[in-house]
Design a protein around this motif. Structure first.
Motif, PDB file in Angstrom:
ATOM      1  N   UNK A  37      -2.758   3.391  -3.637  1.00 25.70           N
ATOM      2  CA  UNK A  37      -3.292   2.217  -4.322  1.00 25.70           C
ATOM      3  C   UNK A  37      -3.758   1.125  -3.371  1.00 25.70           C
ATOM      4  N   UNK A  38      -3.358   1.211  -2.100  1.00 28.19           N
ATOM      5  CA  UNK A  38      -3.797   0.232  -1.108  1.00 28.19           C
ATOM      6  C   UNK A  38      -3.789   0.891   0.264  1.00 28.19           C
ATOM      7  N   UNK A  39      -4.838   0.648   1.025  1.00 23.35           N
ATOM      8  CA  UNK A  39      -4.949   1.174   2.386  1.00 23.35           C
ATOM      9  C   UNK A  39      -5.820   0.195   3.150  1.00 23.35           C
ATOM     10  N   UNK A  40      -5.191  -0.755   3.843  1.00 24.66           N
ATOM     11  CA  UNK A  40      -5.971  -1.786   4.514  1.00 24.66           C
ATOM     12  C   UNK A  40      -5.596  -1.886   5.986  1.00 24.66           C
ATOM     13  N   UNK A  41      -6.604  -2.027   6.820  1.00 25.98           N
ATOM     14  CA  UNK A  41      -6.419  -2.181   8.258  1.00 25.98           C
ATOM     15  C   UNK A  41      -5.889  -3.583   8.549  1.00 25.98           C
ATOM     16  N   UNK A  42      -5.269  -3.761   9.722  1.00 27.78           N
ATOM     17  CA  UNK A  42      -4.825  -5.106  10.075  1.00 27.78           C
ATOM     18  C   UNK A  42      -6.029  -6.037  10.237  1.00 27.78           C
ATOM     19  N   UNK A  43      -5.829  -7.305   9.876  1.00 25.48           N
ATOM     20  CA  UNK A  43      -6.914  -8.279   9.993  1.00 25.48           C
ATOM     21  C   UNK A  43      -6.319  -9.672  10.140  1.00 25.48           C
ATOM     22  N   UNK A  44      -6.856 -10.443  11.071  1.00 26.86           N
ATOM     23  CA  UNK A  44      -6.482 -11.849  11.263  1.00 26.86           C
ATOM     24  C   UNK A  44      -4.964 -12.048  11.255  1.00 26.86           C
ATOM     25  N   UNK A  45      -4.265 -11.249  12.031  1.00 29.66           N
ATOM     26  CA  UNK A  45      -2.816 -11.386  12.125  1.00 29.66           C
ATOM     27  C   UNK A  45      -2.039 -10.746  10.996  1.00 29.66           C
ATOM     28  N   UNK A  46      -2.725 -10.209  10.002  1.00 28.17           N
ATOM     29  CA  UNK A  46      -2.058  -9.536   8.884  1.00 28.17           C
ATOM     30  C   UNK A  46      -1.840  -8.077   9.257  1.00 28.17           C
ATOM     31  N   UNK A  47      -0.674  -7.521   8.958  1.00 26.83           N
ATOM     32  CA  UNK A  47      -0.425  -6.122   9.302  1.00 26.83           C
ATOM     33  C   UNK A  47      -1.241  -5.169   8.426  1.00 26.83           C
ATOM     34  N   UNK A  48      -1.363  -3.944   8.893  1.00 28.48           N
ATOM     35  CA  UNK A  48      -1.949  -2.898   8.051  1.00 28.48           C
ATOM     36  C   UNK A  48      -1.010  -2.675   6.873  1.00 28.48           C
ATOM     37  N   UNK A  49      -1.596  -2.359   5.722  1.00 25.20           N
ATOM     38  CA  UNK A  49      -0.772  -2.135   4.525  1.00 25.20           C
ATOM     39  C   UNK A  49      -1.218  -0.855   3.827  1.00 25.20           C
ATOM     40  N   UNK A  50      -0.223  -0.105   3.395  1.00 28.15           N
ATOM     41  CA  UNK A  50      -0.462   1.128   2.648  1.00 28.15           C
ATOM     42  C   UNK A  50       0.523   1.131   1.484  1.00 28.15           C
ATOM     43  N   UNK A  51       0.026   1.418   0.293  1.00 27.01           N
ATOM     44  CA  UNK A  51       0.896   1.511  -0.871  1.00 27.01           C
ATOM     45  C   UNK A  51       0.564   2.786  -1.629  1.00 27.01           C
ATOM     46  N   UNK A  52       1.604   3.529  -1.945  1.00 27.30           N
ATOM     47  CA  UNK A  52       1.475   4.734  -2.759  1.00 27.30           C
ATOM     48  C   UNK A  52       2.263   4.539  -4.050  1.00 27.30           C
ATOM     49  N   UNK A  53       1.767   5.103  -5.116  1.00 26.45           N
ATOM     50  CA  UNK A  53       2.528   5.226  -6.352  1.00 26.45           C
ATOM     51  C   UNK A  53       2.627   6.713  -6.645  1.00 26.45           C
ATOM     52  N   UNK A  54       3.813   7.171  -7.038  1.00 27.33           N
ATOM     53  CA  UNK A  54       3.907   8.569  -7.447  1.00 27.33           C
ATOM     54  C   UNK A  54       4.725   8.717  -8.712  1.00 27.33           C
ATOM     55  N   UNK A  55       4.382   9.760  -9.449  1.00 29.07           N
ATOM     56  CA  UNK A  55       4.937  10.021 -10.774  1.00 29.07           C
ATOM     57  C   UNK A  55       5.440  11.455 -10.828  1.00 29.07           C
ATOM     58  N   UNK A  56       6.725  11.600 -11.111  1.00 26.43           N
ATOM     59  CA  UNK A  56       7.318  12.909 -11.334  1.00 26.43           C
ATOM     60  C   UNK A  56       7.709  12.953 -12.809  1.00 26.43           C
ATOM     61  N   UNK A  57       7.001  13.761 -13.624  1.00 29.87           N
ATOM     62  CA  UNK A  57       7.258  13.770 -15.065  1.00 29.87           C
ATOM     63  C   UNK A  57       8.740  13.935 -15.399  1.00 29.87           C
ATOM     64  N   UNK A  58       9.174  13.166 -16.388  1.00 33.24           N
ATOM     65  CA  UNK A  58      10.542  13.192 -16.899  1.00 33.24           C
ATOM     66  C   UNK A  58      11.589  12.766 -15.875  1.00 33.24           C
ATOM     67  N   UNK A  59      11.152  12.256 -14.697  1.00 36.68           N
ATOM     68  CA  UNK A  59      12.133  11.819 -13.708  1.00 36.68           C
ATOM     69  C   UNK A  59      11.915  10.369 -13.279  1.00 36.68           C
ATOM     70  N   UNK A  60      10.784  10.086 -12.595  1.00 33.36           N
ATOM     71  CA  UNK A  60      10.632   8.732 -12.062  1.00 33.36           C
ATOM     72  C   UNK A  60       9.176   8.382 -11.778  1.00 33.36           C
TER      73      UNK A  60
END
Length: 122
Positions: A37-60
């Motif tokens: 859901x997010x994949x951004x390179x570092x910029x202006x002192x901000x760190x690189x950011x990566x966000x994943x969402x995952x779905x396992x049916x009937x669990x989480x």
């Protein structure tokens, strides 16, 4: 790039065909659907950011937030935060089974595996 260091990591990429790295990528692992859901390179002192969402049916449903910031010469500090939501009795037990000590152990193993992969590339 997890295939380079994560034992057994072999996702099936649904989109884009180039691989599971990058915002909007969709892929599966056995029983689990993933979206970057997010994949951004570092910029202006901000760190690189990566966000994943995952779905396992009937669990989480889980989100994984990763920031990567330069630390010293040639070093990187990774901060990883998981948010788990159980979707069933089994899922709630799965979530409750994630202890702080277990998480710390998982992160130490990630660090060891990542550093070993980096040494192999040198």
């Amino acid at each position: 790039g997890e295939r380079a260091w994560a034992q057994g990591w072999n996702p099936t990429v649904l989109s884009p065909e180039s691989g599971p790295e990058g915002e909007g990528a969709v892929f599966t692992t056995p029983d689990t659907w993933w979206v970057c859901t997010e994949f951004s390179a570092p910029a202006a002192g901000r760190p690189a950011r990566i966000t994943y969402a995952h779905f396992t049916p009937d669990r989480d449903v889980t989100t994984i937030h990763i920031t990567l910031a330069q630390e010293g010469p040639g070093g990187t500090l990774a901060r990883v935060r998981y948010t788990w939501t159980g979707l069933s009795v089994e899922g709630n037990a799965f979530v409750e089974g994630h202890t702080p000590a277990g998480f710390e152990q998982d992160m130490r193993e990630w660090e060891d595996d990542l550093n070993a992969a980096l040494r192999r590339r040198m």
